[in-house]
Design a protein around this motif. Structure first.
Motif, PDB file in Angstrom:
ATOM      1  N   SER A 106     -10.124  -7.427   3.793  1.00 57.54           N
ATOM      2  CA  SER A 106      -8.939  -6.733   4.293  1.00 57.54           C
ATOM      3  C   SER A 106      -7.694  -7.132   3.511  1.00 57.54           C
ATOM      4  O   SER A 106      -6.869  -6.287   3.142  1.00 57.54           O
ATOM      5  CB  SER A 106      -8.735  -7.029   5.783  1.00 57.54           C
ATOM      6  N   ASN A 107      -7.556  -8.436   3.266  1.00 54.47           N
ATOM      7  CA  ASN A 107      -6.388  -8.921   2.522  1.00 54.47           C
ATOM      8  C   ASN A 107      -6.354  -8.369   1.100  1.00 54.47           C
ATOM      9  O   ASN A 107      -5.294  -7.982   0.597  1.00 54.47           O
ATOM     10  CB  ASN A 107      -6.377 -10.449   2.492  1.00 54.47           C
ATOM     11  N   ARG A 108      -7.513  -8.346   0.445  1.00 54.65           N
ATOM     12  CA  ARG A 108      -7.575  -7.827  -0.927  1.00 54.65           C
ATOM     13  C   ARG A 108      -7.222  -6.338  -0.958  1.00 54.65           C
ATOM     14  O   ARG A 108      -6.466  -5.882  -1.816  1.00 54.65           O
ATOM     15  CB  ARG A 108      -8.971  -8.056  -1.508  1.00 54.65           C
ATOM     16  N   LEU A 109      -7.798  -5.562  -0.031  1.00 55.47           N
ATOM     17  CA  LEU A 109      -7.511  -4.134   0.022  1.00 55.47           C
ATOM     18  C   LEU A 109      -6.029  -3.874   0.283  1.00 55.47           C
ATOM     19  O   LEU A 109      -5.416  -3.004  -0.338  1.00 55.47           O
ATOM     20  CB  LEU A 109      -8.361  -3.464   1.101  1.00 55.47           C
ATOM     21  N   PHE A 110      -5.465  -4.632   1.208  1.00 60.17           N
ATOM     22  CA  PHE A 110      -4.046  -4.458   1.543  1.00 60.17           C
ATOM     23  C   PHE A 110      -3.172  -4.790   0.334  1.00 60.17           C
ATOM     24  O   PHE A 110      -2.243  -4.042   0.006  1.00 60.17           O
ATOM     25  CB  PHE A 110      -3.673  -5.349   2.724  1.00 60.17           C
ATOM     26  N   GLU A 111      -3.475  -5.892  -0.314  1.00 58.65           N
ATOM     27  CA  GLU A 111      -2.662  -6.340  -1.440  1.00 58.65           C
ATOM     28  C   GLU A 111      -2.768  -5.380  -2.620  1.00 58.65           C
ATOM     29  O   GLU A 111      -1.754  -5.017  -3.243  1.00 58.65           O
ATOM     30  CB  GLU A 111      -3.102  -7.744  -1.878  1.00 58.65           C
ATOM     31  N   GLU A 112      -3.984  -4.954  -2.919  1.00 58.87           N
ATOM     32  CA  GLU A 112      -4.187  -4.144  -4.120  1.00 58.87           C
ATOM     33  C   GLU A 112      -3.894  -2.660  -3.891  1.00 58.87           C
ATOM     34  O   GLU A 112      -3.223  -2.028  -4.711  1.00 58.87           O
ATOM     35  CB  GLU A 112      -5.629  -4.301  -4.620  1.00 58.87           C
ATOM     36  N   ARG A 114      -2.383  -1.102  -1.084  1.00 63.46           N
ATOM     37  CA  ARG A 114      -1.102  -0.752  -0.474  1.00 63.46           C
ATOM     38  C   ARG A 114       0.083  -1.362  -1.218  1.00 63.46           C
ATOM     39  O   ARG A 114       0.999  -0.662  -1.649  1.00 63.46           O
ATOM     40  CB  ARG A 114      -1.054  -1.211   0.982  1.00 63.46           C
ATOM     41  N   GLU A 115       0.059  -2.688  -1.367  1.00 65.55           N
ATOM     42  CA  GLU A 115       1.222  -3.357  -1.930  1.00 65.55           C
ATOM     43  C   GLU A 115       1.391  -3.111  -3.429  1.00 65.55           C
ATOM     44  O   GLU A 115       2.479  -2.798  -3.892  1.00 65.55           O
ATOM     45  CB  GLU A 115       1.125  -4.861  -1.663  1.00 65.55           C
ATOM     46  N   ARG A 116       0.312  -3.254  -4.179  1.00 61.66           N
ATOM     47  CA  ARG A 116       0.422  -3.160  -5.628  1.00 61.66           C
ATOM     48  C   ARG A 116       0.450  -1.716  -6.130  1.00 61.66           C
ATOM     49  O   ARG A 116       1.217  -1.372  -7.029  1.00 61.66           O
ATOM     50  CB  ARG A 116      -0.735  -3.915  -6.287  1.00 61.66           C
ATOM     51  N   ARG A 117      -0.394  -0.854  -5.522  1.00 61.08           N
ATOM     52  CA  ARG A 117      -0.518   0.511  -6.037  1.00 61.08           C
ATOM     53  C   ARG A 117       0.191   1.546  -5.161  1.00 61.08           C
ATOM     54  O   ARG A 117       0.393   2.677  -5.602  1.00 61.08           O
ATOM     55  CB  ARG A 117      -1.995   0.869  -6.211  1.00 61.08           C
ATOM     56  N   GLY A 118       0.536   1.183  -3.946  1.00 63.09           N
ATOM     57  CA  GLY A 118       1.289   2.078  -3.083  1.00 63.09           C
ATOM     58  C   GLY A 118       0.581   3.373  -2.729  1.00 63.09           C
ATOM     59  O   GLY A 118       1.227   4.410  -2.556  1.00 63.09           O
ATOM     60  N   LEU A 119      -0.744   3.334  -2.587  1.00 58.23           N
ATOM     61  CA  LEU A 119      -1.523   4.551  -2.335  1.00 58.23           C
ATOM     62  C   LEU A 119      -1.655   4.873  -0.845  1.00 58.23           C
ATOM     63  O   LEU A 119      -1.922   6.025  -0.482  1.00 58.23           O
ATOM     64  CB  LEU A 119      -2.924   4.421  -2.947  1.00 58.23           C
ATOM     65  N   VAL A 120      -1.512   3.852   0.011  1.00 57.70           N
ATOM     66  CA  VAL A 120      -1.742   4.057   1.449  1.00 57.70           C
ATOM     67  C   VAL A 120      -0.627   3.381   2.250  1.00 57.70           C
ATOM     68  O   VAL A 120       0.090   2.522   1.753  1.00 57.70           O
ATOM     69  CB  VAL A 120      -3.114   3.475   1.883  1.00 57.70           C
ATOM     70  N   TYR A 121      -0.536   3.802   3.524  1.00 57.28           N
ATOM     71  CA  TYR A 121       0.433   3.176   4.423  1.00 57.28           C
ATOM     72  C   TYR A 121      -0.162   1.949   5.123  1.00 57.28           C
ATOM     73  O   TYR A 121       0.545   1.023   5.476  1.00 57.28           O
ATOM     74  CB  TYR A 121       0.899   4.192   5.469  1.00 57.28           C
ATOM     75  N   GLY A 122      -1.443   1.957   5.339  1.00 52.99           N
ATOM     76  CA  GLY A 122      -2.115   0.832   5.989  1.00 52.99           C
ATOM     77  C   GLY A 122      -3.596   0.901   5.688  1.00 52.99           C
ATOM     78  O   GLY A 122      -4.144   1.988   5.445  1.00 52.99           O
ATOM     79  N   ILE A 123      -4.272  -0.249   5.660  1.00 48.94           N
ATOM     80  CA  ILE A 123      -5.695  -0.276   5.334  1.00 48.94           C
ATOM     81  C   ILE A 123      -6.325  -1.535   5.914  1.00 48.94           C
ATOM     82  O   ILE A 123      -5.690  -2.602   5.974  1.00 48.94           O
ATOM     83  CB  ILE A 123      -5.908  -0.224   3.802  1.00 48.94           C
ATOM     84  N   SER A 124      -7.577  -1.433   6.369  1.00 51.47           N
ATOM     85  CA  SER A 124      -8.271  -2.610   6.923  1.00 51.47           C
ATOM     86  C   SER A 124      -9.778  -2.435   6.792  1.00 51.47           C
ATOM     87  O   SER A 124     -10.287  -1.310   6.709  1.00 51.47           O
ATOM     88  CB  SER A 124      -7.902  -2.823   8.391  1.00 51.47           C
TER      89      SER A 124
END
Length: 266
Positions: A106-112, A114-124
């Motif tokens: 979850s942390n990796r998906l959120f960081e990569e 959402r935060e880095r690529r800005g493709l989604v608003y939330g992910i888990s």
């Protein structure tokens, strides 16, 4: 309904396990897209695949999957004892390792994503293990930006595949494990925690022993990065091949056929 006598218990449980089966509708990499005409533009995607149950067992006849890691079978990194010399509970090795892994993923998906690529608003990422059914399921759910659905699906698949096959860093591992150990130590003080453990001991389908309810936080603390990576490879490695993808969108305009086909291609 009558009384279930002791000698009838095992045949009944065997029959129940056979009938209680988890079935994923769809097929390998199958995508489904639905659109709702609405005033608000939004989107939601969920990716799922069959996984092992709480004890490390999966039998999915329809998908041709059969995984059995109960009691650490077929795993090479399950230790015989804890660092303090007390017996190691092999029955819970899969469950505890995947608990840590879920946070890592979850942390990796959120960081990569959402935060880095800005493709989604939330992910888990979530693992839903069952006790009685010979299997469970994993999901990755996220809210992609309306114009980035196709790109976000491809990015999530690539990120998940890379994490499962290549592993993760020590920093990622510690960032997931340390808070979990702290949480378990706090939970150990609550009555509901011990009631659940005692219920598992009374369940004939549970492989837990008395030793599995001792030193619970120590078991989590003793997990190593290499042990969790091994469990991830063995228990989640089939995920890409057996993944089902569904996307729902809404907006004031009808979805075009080309747009639907693009989402389904992922």
């Amino acid at each position: 309904m009558g009384t279930l006598h002791r000698e009838q218990e095992k045949p009944f449980l065997d029959e129940m396990q056979e009938k209680l089966r988890l079935k994923f509708k769809g097929g390998s990499m199958k995508a489904n897209a639905e659109h709702l005409v609405d005033d608000t533009e939004r989107s939601y995607t969920i990716m799922g695949f069959p996984a092992v149950n709480r004890w490390g067992y999966l039998r999915d006849v329809d998908a041709g999957l059969s995984l059995d890691f109960r009691d650490g079978a077929a795993l090479s990194l399950v230790p015989p004892t804890l660092p303090n010399g007390r017996p190691y509970c092999k029955s819970m090795h899969i469950s505890r390792s995947l608990s840590v892994a879920c946070d890592v993923i979850s942390n990796r998906l959120f960081e990569e994503i959402r935060e880095r690529r800005g493709l989604v608003y939330g992910i888990s990422f979530r693992w839903r293990p069952y006790r009685l059914i010979p299997g469970g399921y994993c999901t990755i759910d996220f809210m992609p930006k309306a114009d980035m659905i196709e790109e976000s699906i491809a990015a999530v698949r690539e990120c998940f595949h890379r994490l499962v096959t290549e592993g993760f860093s020590m920093d990622e591992f510690e960032a997931a494990k340390s808070p979990l150990v702290t949480k378990v130590k706090e939970t150990e003080k609550q009555n509901v925690f011990w009631v659940q453990l005692m219920e598992d001991l009374g369940n004939p389908l549970s492989p837990k022993s008395i030793g599995c309810i001792q030193d619970v936080s120590d078991h989590y603390d003793a997990l190593t990065k290499e042990q969790v990576e091994e469990v991830v490879r063995c228990c989640l490695g089939h995920g890409m091949e057996h993944m089902v993808i569904a996307t729902g969108t809404s907006g004031p305009q009808e979805q075009t056929q080309a747009g639907k086909e693009a989402i389904e291609r992922g």
